[in-house]
Each structure stands twice: as C-alpha cells, then as structure tokens.
Design a protein around this motif. Structure first.
Motif, PDB file in Angstrom:
ATOM      1  N   GLY A 171       0.818  -1.214   0.000  1.00  9.82           N
ATOM      2  CA  GLY A 171       0.000   0.000   0.000  1.00  9.82           C
ATOM      3  C   GLY A 171       0.844   1.253   0.000  1.00  9.82           C
ATOM      4  N   GLU A 172       0.167   2.387   0.033  1.00 12.94           N
ATOM      5  CA  GLU A 172       0.855   3.675   0.042  1.00 12.94           C
ATOM      6  C   GLU A 172      -0.079   4.737   0.599  1.00 12.94           C
ATOM      7  OE1 GLU A 172       1.795   4.898  -3.944  1.00 12.94           O
ATOM      8  OE2 GLU A 172      -0.166   4.341  -4.714  1.00 12.94           O
ATOM      9  N   VAL A 173       0.491   5.788   1.207  1.00 14.69           N
ATOM     10  CA  VAL A 173      -0.289   6.925   1.704  1.00 14.69           C
ATOM     11  C   VAL A 173       0.517   8.206   1.493  1.00 14.69           C
ATOM     12  CG1 VAL A 173      -1.715   5.864   3.507  1.00 14.69           C
ATOM     13  CG2 VAL A 173       0.632   6.559   4.046  1.00 14.69           C
ATOM     14  N   TRP A 174      -0.198   9.314   1.400  1.00 13.38           N
ATOM     15  CA  TRP A 174       0.436  10.620   1.572  1.00 13.38           C
ATOM     16  C   TRP A 174       0.488  10.897   3.062  1.00 13.38           C
ATOM     17  CZ3 TRP A 174       2.955  13.039  -2.089  1.00 13.38           C
ATOM     18  CH2 TRP A 174       2.586  12.855  -3.429  1.00 13.38           C
ATOM     19  N   ILE A 175       1.634  11.382   3.532  1.00  9.90           N
ATOM     20  CA  ILE A 175       1.744  11.809   4.923  1.00  9.90           C
ATOM     21  C   ILE A 175       1.383  13.290   4.965  1.00  9.90           C
ATOM     22  CG2 ILE A 175       3.278  12.027   6.907  1.00  9.90           C
ATOM     23  CD1 ILE A 175       2.844   9.134   6.039  1.00  9.90           C
ATOM     24  N   GLU A 176       0.295  13.594   5.684  1.00 13.26           N
ATOM     25  CA  GLU A 176      -0.138  14.999   5.797  1.00 13.26           C
ATOM     26  C   GLU A 176      -0.096  15.377   7.269  1.00 13.26           C
ATOM     27  OE1 GLU A 176      -3.888  15.438   3.801  1.00 13.26           O
ATOM     28  OE2 GLU A 176      -3.026  15.060   1.826  1.00 13.26           O
ATOM     29  N   GLY A 177       1.054  15.848   7.725  1.00  8.57           N
ATOM     30  CA  GLY A 177       1.217  16.117   9.149  1.00  8.57           C
ATOM     31  C   GLY A 177       1.045  14.813   9.914  1.00  8.57           C
ATOM     32  N   ALA A 178       0.109  14.803  10.888  1.00 13.85           N
ATOM     33  CA  ALA A 178      -0.099  13.611  11.706  1.00 13.85           C
ATOM     34  C   ALA A 178      -0.997  12.592  11.017  1.00 13.85           C
ATOM     35  CB  ALA A 178      -0.706  14.022  13.044  1.00 13.85           C
ATOM     36  N   ALA A 179      -1.599  12.958   9.881  1.00 15.37           N
ATOM     37  CA  ALA A 179      -2.594  12.096   9.243  1.00 15.37           C
ATOM     38  C   ALA A 179      -2.007  11.327   8.066  1.00 15.37           C
ATOM     39  CB  ALA A 179      -3.770  12.941   8.772  1.00 15.37           C
ATOM     40  N   ASP A 180      -2.640  10.175   7.769  1.00 15.50           N
ATOM     41  CA  ASP A 180      -2.365   9.429   6.545  1.00 15.50           C
ATOM     42  C   ASP A 180      -3.510   9.713   5.581  1.00 15.50           C
ATOM     43  OD1 ASP A 180      -0.247   8.247   7.838  1.00 15.50           O
ATOM     44  OD2 ASP A 180      -1.405   6.487   8.421  1.00 15.50           O
ATOM     45  N   ALA A 181      -3.193   9.966   4.318  1.00 14.83           N
ATOM     46  CA  ALA A 181      -4.237  10.312   3.356  1.00 14.83           C
ATOM     47  C   ALA A 181      -4.134   9.409   2.132  1.00 14.83           C
ATOM     48  CB  ALA A 181      -4.097  11.773   2.947  1.00 14.83           C
ATOM     49  N   PRO A 182      -5.292   9.008   1.583  1.00 12.20           N
ATOM     50  CA  PRO A 182      -5.272   8.078   0.452  1.00 12.20           C
ATOM     51  C   PRO A 182      -4.657   8.699  -0.796  1.00 12.20           C
ATOM     52  CG  PRO A 182      -7.496   8.870   0.842  1.00 12.20           C
ATOM     53  CD  PRO A 182      -6.663   9.380   1.974  1.00 12.20           C
ATOM     54  N   VAL A 183      -3.897   7.892  -1.529  1.00 13.14           N
ATOM     55  CA  VAL A 183      -3.200   8.378  -2.718  1.00 13.14           C
ATOM     56  C   VAL A 183      -4.161   8.501  -3.896  1.00 13.14           C
ATOM     57  CG1 VAL A 183      -1.440   7.759  -4.431  1.00 13.14           C
ATOM     58  CG2 VAL A 183      -0.953   7.560  -1.985  1.00 13.14           C
ATOM     59  N   SER A 184      -5.047   7.489  -4.061  1.00 11.64           N
ATOM     60  CA  SER A 184      -6.004   7.588  -5.167  1.00 11.64           C
ATOM     61  C   SER A 184      -7.417   7.734  -4.619  1.00 11.64           C
ATOM     62  CB  SER A 184      -5.893   6.382  -6.092  1.00 11.64           C
ATOM     63  OG  SER A 184      -5.763   5.206  -5.359  1.00 11.64           O
ATOM     64  N   ALA A 185      -8.266   8.290  -5.448  1.00 15.76           N
ATOM     65  CA  ALA A 185      -9.636   8.555  -5.025  1.00 15.76           C
ATOM     66  C   ALA A 185     -10.351   7.240  -4.754  1.00 15.76           C
ATOM     67  CB  ALA A 185     -10.355   9.330  -6.114  1.00 15.76           C
ATOM     68  N   GLY A 186     -11.193   7.236  -3.729  1.00 10.32           N
ATOM     69  CA  GLY A 186     -12.019   6.065  -3.477  1.00 10.32           C
ATOM     70  C   GLY A 186     -11.354   4.994  -2.635  1.00 10.32           C
ATOM     71  N   THR A 187     -10.025   5.136  -2.417  1.00 10.05           N
ATOM     72  CA  THR A 187      -9.390   4.170  -1.520  1.00 10.05           C
ATOM     73  C   THR A 187      -9.514   4.663  -0.092  1.00 10.05           C
ATOM     74  OG1 THR A 187      -7.263   5.258  -1.789  1.00 10.05           O
ATOM     75  CG2 THR A 187      -7.726   3.398  -3.246  1.00 10.05           C
ATOM     76  N   ASP A 188      -9.436   3.737   0.821  1.00  7.08           N
ATOM     77  CA  ASP A 188      -9.620   4.073   2.224  1.00  7.08           C
ATOM     78  C   ASP A 188      -8.254   4.299   2.865  1.00  7.08           C
ATOM     79  OD1 ASP A 188     -11.099   4.619   4.392  1.00  7.08           O
ATOM     80  OD2 ASP A 188     -11.378   2.535   5.011  1.00  7.08           O
ATOM     81  N   ALA A 189      -8.205   5.242   3.786  1.00  9.69           N
ATOM     82  CA  ALA A 189      -6.993   5.391   4.591  1.00  9.69           C
ATOM     83  C   ALA A 189      -7.445   5.493   6.030  1.00  9.69           C
ATOM     84  CB  ALA A 189      -6.193   6.621   4.170  1.00  9.69           C
ATOM     85  N   SER A 190      -6.512   5.672   6.912  1.00  9.88           N
ATOM     86  CA  SER A 190      -6.861   5.614   8.335  1.00  9.88           C
ATOM     87  C   SER A 190      -7.358   6.953   8.861  1.00  9.88           C
ATOM     88  CB  SER A 190      -5.640   5.159   9.127  1.00  9.88           C
ATOM     89  OG  SER A 190      -4.561   6.032   8.860  1.00  9.88           O
ATOM     90  N   ARG A 191      -7.563   7.929   7.955  1.00 13.96           N
ATOM     91  CA  ARG A 191      -8.095   9.208   8.404  1.00 13.96           C
ATOM     92  C   ARG A 191      -9.478   9.045   9.023  1.00 13.96           C
ATOM     93  NH1 ARG A 191      -7.191  14.366   7.354  1.00 13.96           N
ATOM     94  NH2 ARG A 191      -5.686  13.992   5.705  1.00 13.96           N
TER      95      ARG A 191
END
Lengths: 156, 82
Positions: free
Chosen positions: A136-156
């Motif tokens: 898998g993969e995520v964008w790191i946005e400060g303290a949050a993980d954000a999904p790389v592609s639309a419609g995928t789930d992340a831990s936000r």
C-alpha cells in the motif's frame, strides 16, 4: 554546480542526492566558530509500517520562497549563515531528504538556529511525502495518513 | 476571468491533474475556487476542510478575492516527521 548564497541564506530544492560538505563550505568562515548540520534521512519504519521508499512532491517556487523566508528569519534571530536544501522525487531508505547547515560564532546559537530552521521548515514549507510499503501507500499529511487515489480508504 | 490552479501531493494524485485553468466570476474568493475545483473533480470535495489556500505563492485566507491570471493552490498539512 557552483552554489551561491544570497546574503546570509542559501536555499535549494533538487532531485539530486544531497551532500552536506558543499553546504558546510558555503556557510563556514573565519568568524564562524560553530557549524551545525542537520540531515533528515528516510527511515525504514513509520507508524508501524515497513517503508520501502518515499516519493517527495513540492510546490517548488513556493517551497523555495518559504525556505528563503525561514532562512532569513533564522539569520535575524541568531546571527548566522544558513543553508537549507530539500530533495524531491524518489528516495531510498537511508538517503537524506533535507539538510540544514547553520554557522554561528558559537555552538549554542548554531544548535538553536539549526533546530528552529528545520522545525519551521516542517511546519510550513509545501513539500509532501508519499510513503510506499509492500502492500500500500499513503500521503503523509502532518499527523494524518491520506489516500493516494480517489475512493481508496486510509486511516483518516 | 481565468485563474490557474496548481495541484500537488494528494490533490494531484487523486485528480490526475497537476494544473488547470478555471473560469471564475469577478469577485470570486479562494473558497469559490475550491468549490469550482470540487465541481471539476468530485474526488476533491475534502479540500476546504483540510487545506490552506495559497494565492500567488503566499498563504491567504479563504475570503481573499482572486483576480485574473492569479496562480492559486491548496496546501494540505505538510510533511510529517518528528
């Protein structure tokens, strides 16, 4: 390439591997008794995940402008010469993603200046990292993980 | 009037675009540009609640008006790391 300071500050965003030695030569001088170098390197673990590599993306003109503003603010608060350099693109484990080199008359202010500059850089310079691991993969946005592609789930 | 929007990080990877031009009415604010962006790319509806708006390379407020040929961007929280 010849590196060049503007006043007391050097900033650069590059896709080439980072090397602290030229930055140290750039800021040092006969009046500078202390040179502190910070190198931020790609770590193999993050938030319990095995990192394979990182990909950095930057809003380049704005990032260089913010880095320059941070360098100038640092040099106003602690009389110093300072270099800030950030790498973009794909970085492997252990490689340096960011360098801050601060040269001051004495070590206390050199440590403080270097610390202020890297902490402020992390707060407001528009550079992001995409963390890639085995499954898998995520964008790191400060303290949050954000999904790389639309419609995928992340831990936000 | 036309406003250029630059996309980075998650905005770029989710939309598949790195820059686009939006037609905005005179008097439009950064908030309006974000709404127009979400209309173009429905995957970007999260932008106003997460991002900081930028106009011509400077952080501004959502109420800041845009003018013709401005370069606009929306900045998610920047890179983590302690």
């Amino acid at each position: 390439m010849k590196l060049c300071m503007q006043g007391a500050v050097f900033v650069q965003i590059t896709s080439d591997p980072l090397d602290p030695a030229p930055l140290m030569r750039l800021v040092e001088g006969p009046d500078m008794g202390a040179v502190v170098t910070f190198s931020g390197n790609v770590r193999n673990q993050n938030r319990g995940r095995e990192v394979q590599y990182l990909e950095y993306d930057a809003y380049r003109p704005m990032a260089e402008r913010e880095m320059r503003a941070i360098g100038e603010e640092t040099a106003t608060r602690w009389p110093c010469r300072i270099a800030l350099q950030h790498r973009v693109g794909r970085l492997e484990l252990g490689e340096a993603s960011v360098l801050v080199v601060a040269a001051c008359a004495h070590r206390a202010e050199a440590f403080e200046a270097c610390r202020f500059a890297i902490d402020t850089l992390k707060e407001r310079v528009p550079i992001w990292k995409r963390e890639v691991w085995q499954d898998g993969e995520v964008w790191i946005e400060g303290a949050a993980d954000a999904p790389v592609s639309a419609g995928t789930d992340a831990s936000r | 009037m036309q406003v250029r929007v630059e996309l980075f990080g998650r905005l770029a990877s989710q939309s598949g675009a790195r820059e686009l031009t939006l037609e905005m009415p005179v008097g439009a604010t950064l908030r309006d540009v974000a709404a127009a962006l979400a209309e173009r790319f429905p995957v970007l509806t999260w932008v106003p609640s997460i991002c900081r708006p930028v106009r011509n390379l400077e952080y501004v407020s959502w109420d800041t008006p845009v003018t013709a040929d401005d370069e606009v961007s929306f900045i998610p929280p920047v890179s983590g790391g302690v």
